[in-house]
Design an enzyme around this catalytic site. Sequence first.
Site, PDB file in Angstrom:
ATOM      1  N   SER A   1      -5.044  -7.104   1.816  1.00 53.14           N
ATOM      2  CA  SER A   1      -3.643  -6.663   1.827  1.00 53.14           C
ATOM      3  C   SER A   1      -3.211  -5.897   3.076  1.00 53.14           C
TER       4      SER A   1
ATOM      5  N   THR B   1       4.569 -10.621  -1.658  1.00 49.30           N
ATOM      6  CA  THR B   1       5.147  -9.589  -0.798  1.00 49.30           C
ATOM      7  C   THR B   1       6.427 -10.059  -0.113  1.00 49.30           C
ATOM      8  N   ASP B   2       7.246  -9.107   0.301  1.00 49.55           N
ATOM      9  CA  ASP B   2       8.457  -9.466   1.056  1.00 49.55           C
ATOM     10  C   ASP B   2       8.130  -9.976   2.459  1.00 49.55           C
ATOM     11  N   GLU B   3       6.891  -9.721   2.930  1.00 50.59           N
ATOM     12  CA  GLU B   3       6.560 -10.082   4.317  1.00 50.59           C
ATOM     13  C   GLU B   3       6.567 -11.587   4.556  1.00 50.59           C
TER      14      GLU B   3
ATOM     15  N   ASN C   1      10.072   4.212  10.599  1.00 49.20           N
ATOM     16  CA  ASN C   1       8.763   4.858  10.469  1.00 49.20           C
ATOM     17  C   ASN C   1       8.798   6.301  10.970  1.00 49.20           C
TER      18      ASN C   1
ATOM     19  N   LEU D   1     -14.370  -5.624  -5.992  1.00 45.30           N
ATOM     20  CA  LEU D   1     -14.676  -4.286  -5.462  1.00 45.30           C
ATOM     21  C   LEU D   1     -14.989  -4.368  -3.971  1.00 45.30           C
TER      22      LEU D   1
ATOM     23  N   PHE E   1      -4.935  -0.604  -5.495  1.00 39.67           N
ATOM     24  CA  PHE E   1      -3.822   0.357  -5.594  1.00 39.67           C
ATOM     25  C   PHE E   1      -2.822  -0.066  -6.682  1.00 39.67           C
TER      26      PHE E   1
ATOM     27  N   HIS F   1       4.397  -7.049  15.582  1.00 42.15           N
ATOM     28  CA  HIS F   1       4.923  -6.079  14.604  1.00 42.15           C
ATOM     29  C   HIS F   1       6.315  -6.483  14.080  1.00 42.15           C
TER      30      HIS F   1
ATOM     31  N   TYR G   1      -1.836 -11.989   7.618  1.00 41.33           N
ATOM     32  CA  TYR G   1      -1.690 -11.548   6.229  1.00 41.33           C
ATOM     33  C   TYR G   1      -0.521 -12.261   5.557  1.00 41.33           C
TER      34      TYR G   1
ATOM     35  N   LYS H   1      -0.390 -15.027   2.473  1.00 44.71           N
ATOM     36  CA  LYS H   1       0.355 -14.802   1.227  1.00 44.71           C
ATOM     37  C   LYS H   1       1.405 -15.904   1.036  1.00 44.71           C
TER      38      LYS H   1
ATOM     39  N   ARG I   1      10.984  -0.018   7.029  1.00 41.42           N
ATOM     40  CA  ARG I   1      10.401  -0.544   5.793  1.00 41.42           C
ATOM     41  C   ARG I   1      11.223  -0.017   4.608  1.00 41.42           C
TER      42      ARG I   1
HETATM   43  P1  NAD Z   1      -5.312  -3.354  -2.427  1.00 36.39           P
HETATM   44  O1  NAD Z   1      -5.867  -3.790  -1.112  1.00 36.39           O
HETATM   45  O2  NAD Z   1      -5.173  -1.900  -2.711  1.00 36.39           O
HETATM   46  O3  NAD Z   1      -6.189  -3.965  -3.615  1.00 36.39           O
HETATM   47  C1  NAD Z   1      -6.652  -5.271  -3.622  1.00 36.39           C
HETATM   48  C2  NAD Z   1      -7.678  -5.413  -4.735  1.00 36.39           C
HETATM   49  O4  NAD Z   1      -8.128  -6.782  -4.761  1.00 36.39           O
HETATM   50  C3  NAD Z   1      -8.924  -4.544  -4.537  1.00 36.39           C
HETATM   51  O5  NAD Z   1      -9.279  -3.925  -5.757  1.00 36.39           O
HETATM   52  C4  NAD Z   1      -9.986  -5.533  -4.100  1.00 36.39           C
HETATM   53  O6  NAD Z   1     -11.303  -5.147  -4.461  1.00 36.39           O
HETATM   54  C5  NAD Z   1      -9.545  -6.799  -4.823  1.00 36.39           C
HETATM   55  N1  NAD Z   1     -10.016  -8.012  -4.146  1.00 36.39           N
HETATM   56  C6  NAD Z   1      -9.910  -8.324  -2.830  1.00 36.39           C
HETATM   57  N2  NAD Z   1     -10.466  -9.509  -2.585  1.00 36.39           N
HETATM   58  C7  NAD Z   1     -10.911  -9.990  -3.781  1.00 36.39           C
HETATM   59  C8  NAD Z   1     -11.562 -11.183  -4.183  1.00 36.39           C
HETATM   60  N3  NAD Z   1     -11.879 -12.127  -3.283  1.00 36.39           N
HETATM   61  N4  NAD Z   1     -11.860 -11.359  -5.491  1.00 36.39           N
HETATM   62  C9  NAD Z   1     -11.542 -10.389  -6.402  1.00 36.39           C
HETATM   63  N5  NAD Z   1     -10.950  -9.241  -6.071  1.00 36.39           N
HETATM   64  C10 NAD Z   1     -10.632  -9.034  -4.780  1.00 36.39           C
HETATM   65  O7  NAD Z   1      -3.923  -4.101  -2.551  1.00 36.39           O
HETATM   66  P2  NAD Z   1      -2.546  -3.614  -3.176  1.00 36.39           P
HETATM   67  O8  NAD Z   1      -1.786  -2.862  -2.149  1.00 36.39           O
HETATM   68  O9  NAD Z   1      -2.802  -3.007  -4.496  1.00 36.39           O
HETATM   69  O10 NAD Z   1      -1.808  -5.027  -3.361  1.00 36.39           O
HETATM   70  C11 NAD Z   1      -1.988  -5.789  -4.536  1.00 36.39           C
HETATM   71  C12 NAD Z   1      -1.183  -7.066  -4.418  1.00 36.39           C
HETATM   72  O11 NAD Z   1       0.191  -6.761  -4.249  1.00 36.39           O
HETATM   73  C13 NAD Z   1      -1.568  -7.933  -3.229  1.00 36.39           C
HETATM   74  O12 NAD Z   1      -1.517  -9.276  -3.633  1.00 36.39           O
HETATM   75  C14 NAD Z   1      -0.506  -7.631  -2.181  1.00 36.39           C
HETATM   76  O13 NAD Z   1      -0.309  -8.742  -1.339  1.00 36.39           O
HETATM   77  C15 NAD Z   1       0.693  -7.379  -3.065  1.00 36.39           C
HETATM   78  N6  NAD Z   1       1.703  -6.471  -2.500  1.00 36.39           N
HETATM   79  C16 NAD Z   1       1.352  -5.269  -2.006  1.00 36.39           C
HETATM   80  C17 NAD Z   1       2.320  -4.388  -1.511  1.00 36.39           C
HETATM   81  C18 NAD Z   1       1.984  -3.028  -0.974  1.00 36.39           C
HETATM   82  O14 NAD Z   1       2.862  -2.374  -0.417  1.00 36.39           O
HETATM   83  N7  NAD Z   1       0.779  -2.540  -1.135  1.00 36.39           N
HETATM   84  C19 NAD Z   1       3.665  -4.792  -1.525  1.00 36.39           C
HETATM   85  C20 NAD Z   1       3.988  -6.058  -2.042  1.00 36.39           C
HETATM   86  C21 NAD Z   1       3.000  -6.881  -2.538  1.00 36.39           C
HETATM   87  O1  TDX Z   2      -1.246   3.788  11.665  1.00 37.87           O
HETATM   88  C1  TDX Z   2      -0.165   3.217  11.443  1.00 37.87           C
HETATM   89  N1  TDX Z   2       0.908   3.453  12.248  1.00 37.87           N
HETATM   90  C2  TDX Z   2       2.118   2.850  12.076  1.00 37.87           C
HETATM   91  O2  TDX Z   2       3.059   3.098  12.843  1.00 37.87           O
HETATM   92  C3  TDX Z   2       0.001   2.295  10.339  1.00 37.87           C
HETATM   93  C4  TDX Z   2      -1.155   1.992   9.401  1.00 37.87           C
HETATM   94  C5  TDX Z   2       1.230   1.696  10.170  1.00 37.87           C
HETATM   95  N2  TDX Z   2       2.252   1.948  11.022  1.00 37.87           N
HETATM   96  C6  TDX Z   2       3.552   1.252  10.800  1.00 37.87           C
HETATM   97  C7  TDX Z   2       3.452  -0.249  10.710  1.00 37.87           C
HETATM   98  C8  TDX Z   2       4.585  -0.596   9.757  1.00 37.87           C
HETATM   99  O3  TDX Z   2       5.798  -0.728  10.484  1.00 37.87           O
HETATM  100  O4  TDX Z   2       4.053   1.689   9.541  1.00 37.87           O
HETATM  101  C9  TDX Z   2       4.681   0.605   8.829  1.00 37.87           C
HETATM  102  C10 TDX Z   2       3.976   0.409   7.507  1.00 37.87           C
HETATM  103  O5  TDX Z   2       2.677  -0.066   7.802  1.00 37.87           O
HETATM  104  P1  TDX Z   2       1.642  -0.492   6.631  1.00 37.87           P
HETATM  105  O6  TDX Z   2       1.487   0.645   5.686  1.00 37.87           O
HETATM  106  O7  TDX Z   2       0.434  -1.052   7.297  1.00 37.87           O
HETATM  107  O8  TDX Z   2       2.473  -1.611   5.856  1.00 37.87           O
HETATM  108  P2  TDX Z   2       3.117  -2.994   6.355  1.00 37.87           P
HETATM  109  O9  TDX Z   2       2.539  -3.454   7.608  1.00 37.87           O
HETATM  110  O10 TDX Z   2       4.611  -2.801   6.304  1.00 37.87           O
HETATM  111  O11 TDX Z   2       2.635  -3.956   5.182  1.00 37.87           O
HETATM  112  C11 TDX Z   2       2.683  -3.492   3.816  1.00 37.87           C
HETATM  113  O12 TDX Z   2       3.826  -3.948   3.183  1.00 37.87           O
HETATM  114  C12 TDX Z   2       3.848  -4.942   2.239  1.00 37.87           C
HETATM  115  C13 TDX Z   2       1.416  -3.723   3.020  1.00 37.87           C
HETATM  116  O13 TDX Z   2       0.277  -3.418   3.780  1.00 37.87           O
HETATM  117  C14 TDX Z   2       1.327  -5.054   2.408  1.00 37.87           C
HETATM  118  O14 TDX Z   2       0.184  -5.200   1.566  1.00 37.87           O
HETATM  119  C15 TDX Z   2       2.539  -5.327   1.606  1.00 37.87           C
HETATM  120  O15 TDX Z   2       2.570  -6.687   1.332  1.00 37.87           O
END
Ligand code: NAD
Ligand code: TDX
Length: 350
Positions: free
Chosen positions: A86, A131-133, A256, A36, A12, A291, A157, A161, A221
């Site tokens: 993630s 991540t902020d988590e 949420n 992938l 993403f 949670h 998770y 991280k 969030r």
């Molecule tokens: P995502 O799950 O959408 O994508 C992760 C990607 O990493 C995928 O393309 C997957 O194929 C690849 N991958 C997974 N394991 C691998 C491995 N062993 N070797 C090579 N590639 C691998 O994740 P995202 O939401 O795009 O998050 C990207 C980064 O940003 C992560 O490090 C996540 O912790 C961080 N982050 C995400 C969020 C969020 O809200 N999504 C917020 C803050 C930080």
């Molecule tokens: O089905 C659901 N119902 C629900 O109530 C899902 C999937 C989530 N939730 C709640 C849980 C959380 O309070 O919604 C909130 C957001 O959930 P997620 O989208 O799973 O995100 P979160 O758990 O906050 O974690 C995310 O934030 C930071 C990302 O997955 C991480 O990759 C990133 O680091």
Amino acid sequence: MKNILVTGGAGFIGSHVIRKLVTSYPEYQIVNLDKLTYAGNLENLKDIENAGNYTFVKGCITDEKLVSEVFATHKITHVIHLAAESHVDRSISDPLIFVRTNLIGTSNLLLCAKNYWADDFDNKLFYHVSTDEVYGSLGMDNSLFTEQTAYDPRSPYSASKAGSDHMVRAFWHTYHFPIVISNCSNNYGPNQFPEKLIPLFINNIINGKALPVYGKGENVRDWLHVKDHADAIDIILHHGKKGETYNIGGHNEWTNIDLVRLMCDTVDQKLGKETGTSRELISFVKDRAGHDMRYAIDASKIDNDLGWTPNYTFEEGLAETVDWYLNNSEWLKNVTSGAYKEYYDTMYAS
Ligand code: NAD
Ligand code: TDX
């Protein structure tokens, strides 16, 4: 001139980062290393896959031989490390894969970079995206996560991280290895895998399926548009100070349940349905184990030091995101059916 290795570029956030770099910096070479997994989808990069400054390599960040070869073949000078497992819910049911990818994979990347750069760190950078988590959970007050907040990860998770962040900082302190870290709040936008709250619920609304809100929906969030995150990553890559950490956030806190209601109303409006129709799908379910209650970022450091603030308002970002999922039903159908995975597994079978 930079030869940048982006890990997890088919995911993403990674796909938005790659697009930005490939189009904004034609003089840079961008190499995308991605395993992938279920979350990686090359469809996300279709529009730039033939760009002259872009190369895709399928592989795992834990594979020392392959990663070393990628550094040598492409003369990598910079790393932007996004590859990770993630999703919090998956980490609850399968924690070990999070340790392998997030902790061991990051450690392997660090070592391969250090070896390839042979301790000559001029014009080199290892940028770790986190991540902020890692900071744990806030109370329902006005407190915010700052760069000084002590780490207190509470899910497999966030613990994995946090461990990877510690390894990155350990390399800085021990070897003067050139690093920078950013910790970002929840992202939303196009191309997010429909397991995370926003795309899952948009997809369920489109398909008339129940919307499983965990607990009472009171958790909070801080949402940031993925393109604002990609802009921040670009700025930190070019202007971030080595050894520093930057928090990135949207100043955009939502419970949420309020967010889910807004999504329902936005989709209803776009589909010409009576307001309230999709709210009928809301279903309160058993809470997520452990949670975290509230995340919220103090992003004043990146604003003051590097001049970054978000561009999107949430209203325009969410409306645009809903439009994207409505207009990309084929993408949604493919990623939920797994058809894309079958296709790319065959194409890149080793
Ligand atoms: P995502 O799950 O959408 O994508 C992760 C990607 O990493 C995928 O393309 C997957 O194929 C690849 N991958 C997974 N394991 C691998 C491995 N062993 N070797 C090579 N590639 C691998 O994740 P995202 O939401 O795009 O998050 C990207 C980064 O940003 C992560 O490090 C996540 O912790 C961080 N982050 C995400 C969020 C969020 O809200 N999504 C917020 C803050 C930080
Ligand atoms: O089905 C659901 N119902 C629900 O109530 C899902 C999937 C989530 N939730 C709640 C849980 C959380 O309070 O919604 C909130 C957001 O959930 P997620 O989208 O799973 O995100 P979160 O758990 O906050 O974690 C995310 O934030 C930071 C990302 O997955 C991480 O990759 C990133 O680091």
